[in-house]
Motif scaffolding. Structure first.
Motif, PDB file in Angstrom:
ATOM      1  N   ILE A   9      32.542  17.152  80.688  1.00  0.00           N
ATOM      2  CA  ILE A   9      33.394  18.311  80.416  1.00  0.00           C
ATOM      3  C   ILE A   9      34.707  17.868  79.787  1.00  0.00           C
ATOM      4  O   ILE A   9      35.177  18.434  78.812  1.00  0.00           O
ATOM      5  N   THR A  10      35.322  16.841  80.347  1.00  0.00           N
ATOM      6  CA  THR A  10      36.613  16.386  79.855  1.00  0.00           C
ATOM      7  C   THR A  10      36.537  15.983  78.392  1.00  0.00           C
ATOM      8  O   THR A  10      37.404  16.307  77.595  1.00  0.00           O
ATOM      9  N   LEU A  11      35.471  15.311  78.014  1.00  0.00           N
ATOM     10  CA  LEU A  11      35.392  14.765  76.671  1.00  0.00           C
ATOM     11  C   LEU A  11      34.928  15.778  75.635  1.00  0.00           C
ATOM     12  O   LEU A  11      35.337  15.712  74.489  1.00  0.00           O
ATOM     13  N   THR A  12      34.100  16.730  76.035  1.00  0.00           N
ATOM     14  CA  THR A  12      33.476  17.574  75.017  1.00  0.00           C
ATOM     15  C   THR A  12      33.799  19.049  75.121  1.00  0.00           C
ATOM     16  O   THR A  12      33.641  19.766  74.150  1.00  0.00           O
ATOM     17  N   SER A  13      34.219  19.524  76.290  1.00  0.00           N
ATOM     18  CA  SER A  13      34.331  20.972  76.435  1.00  0.00           C
ATOM     19  C   SER A  13      35.738  21.466  76.698  1.00  0.00           C
ATOM     20  O   SER A  13      36.182  22.423  76.107  1.00  0.00           O
ATOM     21  N   LEU A  14      36.462  20.802  77.583  1.00  0.00           N
ATOM     22  CA  LEU A  14      37.701  21.393  78.057  1.00  0.00           C
ATOM     23  C   LEU A  14      38.765  21.510  76.984  1.00  0.00           C
ATOM     24  O   LEU A  14      39.531  22.457  76.968  1.00  0.00           O
ATOM     25  N   ALA A  15      38.831  20.547  76.082  1.00  0.00           N
ATOM     26  CA  ALA A  15      39.842  20.646  75.029  1.00  0.00           C
ATOM     27  C   ALA A  15      39.638  21.896  74.193  1.00  0.00           C
ATOM     28  O   ALA A  15      40.580  22.492  73.706  1.00  0.00           O
ATOM     29  N   LEU A  16      38.381  22.316  74.039  1.00  0.00           N
ATOM     30  CA  LEU A  16      38.098  23.514  73.260  1.00  0.00           C
ATOM     31  C   LEU A  16      38.481  24.772  74.015  1.00  0.00           C
ATOM     32  O   LEU A  16      38.785  25.790  73.418  1.00  0.00           O
ATOM     33  N   HIS A  17      38.483  24.708  75.337  1.00  0.00           N
ATOM     34  CA  HIS A  17      38.751  25.890  76.137  1.00  0.00           C
ATOM     35  C   HIS A  17      40.210  26.013  76.551  1.00  0.00           C
ATOM     36  O   HIS A  17      40.603  26.992  77.151  1.00  0.00           O
ATOM     37  N   ALA A  18      41.022  25.000  76.285  1.00  0.00           N
ATOM     38  CA  ALA A  18      42.436  25.076  76.616  1.00  0.00           C
ATOM     39  C   ALA A  18      43.150  25.761  75.474  1.00  0.00           C
ATOM     40  O   ALA A  18      43.328  25.191  74.412  1.00  0.00           O
ATOM     41  N   ALA A  19      43.539  27.009  75.671  1.00  0.00           N
ATOM     42  CA  ALA A  19      44.058  27.797  74.554  1.00  0.00           C
ATOM     43  C   ALA A  19      45.357  28.481  74.921  1.00  0.00           C
ATOM     44  O   ALA A  19      45.605  28.800  76.073  1.00  0.00           O
ATOM     45  N   ILE A  20      46.195  28.689  73.926  1.00  0.00           N
ATOM     46  CA  ILE A  20      47.415  29.463  74.094  1.00  0.00           C
ATOM     47  C   ILE A  20      47.083  30.932  73.854  1.00  0.00           C
ATOM     48  O   ILE A  20      46.524  31.293  72.823  1.00  0.00           O
ATOM     49  N   LEU A  21      47.442  31.792  74.781  1.00  0.00           N
ATOM     50  CA  LEU A  21      47.220  33.228  74.629  1.00  0.00           C
ATOM     51  C   LEU A  21      48.580  33.910  74.564  1.00  0.00           C
ATOM     52  O   LEU A  21      49.172  34.232  75.590  1.00  0.00           O
ATOM     53  N   PRO A  22      49.148  34.118  73.362  1.00  0.00           N
ATOM     54  CA  PRO A  22      50.498  34.663  73.254  1.00  0.00           C
ATOM     55  C   PRO A  22      50.540  36.135  73.618  1.00  0.00           C
ATOM     56  O   PRO A  22      49.579  36.871  73.432  1.00  0.00           O
ATOM     57  N   PHE A  23      51.698  36.576  74.129  1.00  0.00           N
ATOM     58  CA  PHE A  23      51.916  37.992  74.384  1.00  0.00           C
ATOM     59  C   PHE A  23      52.264  38.688  73.078  1.00  0.00           C
ATOM     60  O   PHE A  23      52.948  38.141  72.219  1.00  0.00           O
ATOM     61  N   ALA A  24      51.798  39.921  72.924  1.00  0.00           N
ATOM     62  CA  ALA A  24      52.138  40.698  71.736  1.00  0.00           C
ATOM     63  C   ALA A  24      53.586  41.162  71.819  1.00  0.00           C
ATOM     64  O   ALA A  24      54.085  41.490  72.884  1.00  0.00           O
ATOM     65  N   ALA A  25      54.277  41.170  70.692  1.00  0.00           N
ATOM     66  CA  ALA A  25      55.660  41.625  70.648  1.00  0.00           C
ATOM     67  C   ALA A  25      55.792  42.681  69.566  1.00  0.00           C
ATOM     68  O   ALA A  25      55.028  42.709  68.606  1.00  0.00           O
ATOM     69  N   ALA A  26      56.761  43.561  69.739  1.00  0.00           N
ATOM     70  CA  ALA A  26      56.941  44.648  68.786  1.00  0.00           C
ATOM     71  C   ALA A  26      57.586  44.120  67.511  1.00  0.00           C
ATOM     72  O   ALA A  26      58.487  43.289  67.552  1.00  0.00           O
ATOM     73  N   GLN A  27      57.116  44.602  66.354  1.00  0.00           N
ATOM     74  CA  GLN A  27      57.722  44.231  65.087  1.00  0.00           C
ATOM     75  C   GLN A  27      58.658  45.339  64.643  1.00  0.00           C
ATOM     76  O   GLN A  27      58.451  46.512  64.939  1.00  0.00           O
ATOM     77  N   ASP A  28      59.707  44.966  63.924  1.00  0.00           N
ATOM     78  CA  ASP A  28      60.660  45.938  63.412  1.00  0.00           C
ATOM     79  C   ASP A  28      60.251  46.375  62.012  1.00  0.00           C
ATOM     80  O   ASP A  28      59.649  45.608  61.250  1.00  0.00           O
ATOM     81  N   VAL A  29      60.604  47.618  61.671  1.00  0.00           N
ATOM     82  CA  VAL A  29      60.253  48.197  60.375  1.00  0.00           C
ATOM     83  C   VAL A  29      61.442  48.998  59.858  1.00  0.00           C
ATOM     84  O   VAL A  29      62.008  49.819  60.592  1.00  0.00           O
ATOM     85  N   VAL A  30      61.814  48.768  58.608  1.00  0.00           N
ATOM     86  CA  VAL A  30      62.818  49.582  57.928  1.00  0.00           C
ATOM     87  C   VAL A  30      62.099  50.441  56.897  1.00  0.00           C
ATOM     88  O   VAL A  30      61.319  49.925  56.088  1.00  0.00           O
TER      89      VAL A  30
END
Length: 305
Positions: A9-30
């Motif tokens: 698992i350490t060598l082949t799988s876990l690196a693929l499953h360690a992911a950043i899941l960012p929070f959505a933020a509001a964008q500004d619009v003019v």
């Protein structure tokens, strides 16, 4: 749990499953609507969300140099607009009343047209939506360009629906459209100023116009690379280690097999504790020592928040 399984698992799988899941933020619009007179048919109601980016607080302007344009919250920004050449005019029927296509900066001479310069843009990354209008004529065609990309359109002065032009080749026919977009979420515009040039086509039989704009902030995630989860045997238990980033929080998640998406894996819970909400270490390396095994085959990954 077998040691050989953990090493695999350490060598082949876990690196693929360690992911950043960012929070959505509001964008500004003019948003700005270029009108001729302050009458209902030519204005976009600032209290009602409208547009490709559907937001309220449009600015209705009949000037050529509006300053400190407000965003979708009604807050003034540093953004200024300067318009050169052309003049305000009305277009089309009642069906486009209350939209940026009802009036705009008109141009009538083939090969000529107005320019629009945005300055003091408050966003590091953004895109620009240009609203396109003009008179109803089969041969009326016009273009708008940022110097790199040129989009063509024919006005649709009796249709309020918003239709995008992506036509960069006028030689194979030009469709009706009501807006063009410069910049994308994947390849945003940058820089504190931006200029667009509109031109009337050489065979146009009537005038065209630019009815307004939206300048849309694009939020670019600045996340560190996903961490790699390392596992080692510690007697009957196991040790976990990974590089951590300040401000991030980690959950150790697990599953008995790889049949489900890692996003659905549950937080690992041994007989001693639950491994969630683990704050990033000030040293830059997080470690879990002596994590008790459940006695069943288990796959592990990190969920990062």
């Amino acid at each position: 749990m077998k040691t050989s399984m953990l090493k695999s698992i350490t060598l082949t799988s876990l690196a693929l499953h360690a992911a950043i899941l960012p929070f959505a933020a509001a964008q500004d619009v003019v948003s700005i609507n270029l009108m001729q007179n302050f009458v209902a048919a030519q204005t976009v109601d600032p209290n009602v969300p409208y547009g490709v980016e559907e937001v309220p607080f449009w600015t209705n302007s009949n000037g050529n140099s509006p300053l400190n344009l407000r965003d979708q919250t009604g807050t003034p920004t540093t953004l200024n607009l300067t318009i050169a050449n052309g003049g305000r005019n009305l277009f089309g029927g009642n069906s486009i009343g209350g939209t940026p296509m009802k009036a705009g900066q008109a141009f009538f001479i083939a090969g000529a047209g107005p320019s629009f310069t945005f300055s003091e843009i408050p966003y590091a990354n953004y895109k620009v939506v240009a609203y396109l209008t003009g008179y109803n004529a089969t041969n009326t065609q016009a273009s708008i360009s940022d110097g790199s990309t040129t989009y063509w359109w024919r006005p649709q002065p009796y249709g309020p629906a918003l239709n995008q032009t992506t036509d960069t080749d006028a030689s194979d026919g030009i469709d009706q459209a009501s807006y063009a977009v410069f910049g994308t979420d994947e390849n945003p515009l940058t820089g504190s100023s931006f200029t667009l040039q509109a031109l009337l086509g050489s065979s146009a039989t009537a005038g065209a116009g630019i009815g307004g704009f939206q300048i849309v902030e694009i939020l670019v995630a600045n996340n560190p690379p996903p961490p790699t989860l390392n596992i080692s045997k510690n007697g009957l238990n196991y040790d976990f280690q990974w590089d951590s980033s300040s401000g991030k929080v980690y959950d150790l998640v697990s599953a008995p097999d790889l049949s489900q998406s890692v996003s659905t894996w549950e937080v690992y819970q041994s007989s001693l504790m639950t491994y969630e909400n683990i704050a990033a270490s000030s040293t830059g390396t997080n470690a879990l020592t002596g994590v008790a095994a459940t006695g069943e085959k288990q796959f592990f990954a990190l969920r990062v928040r």
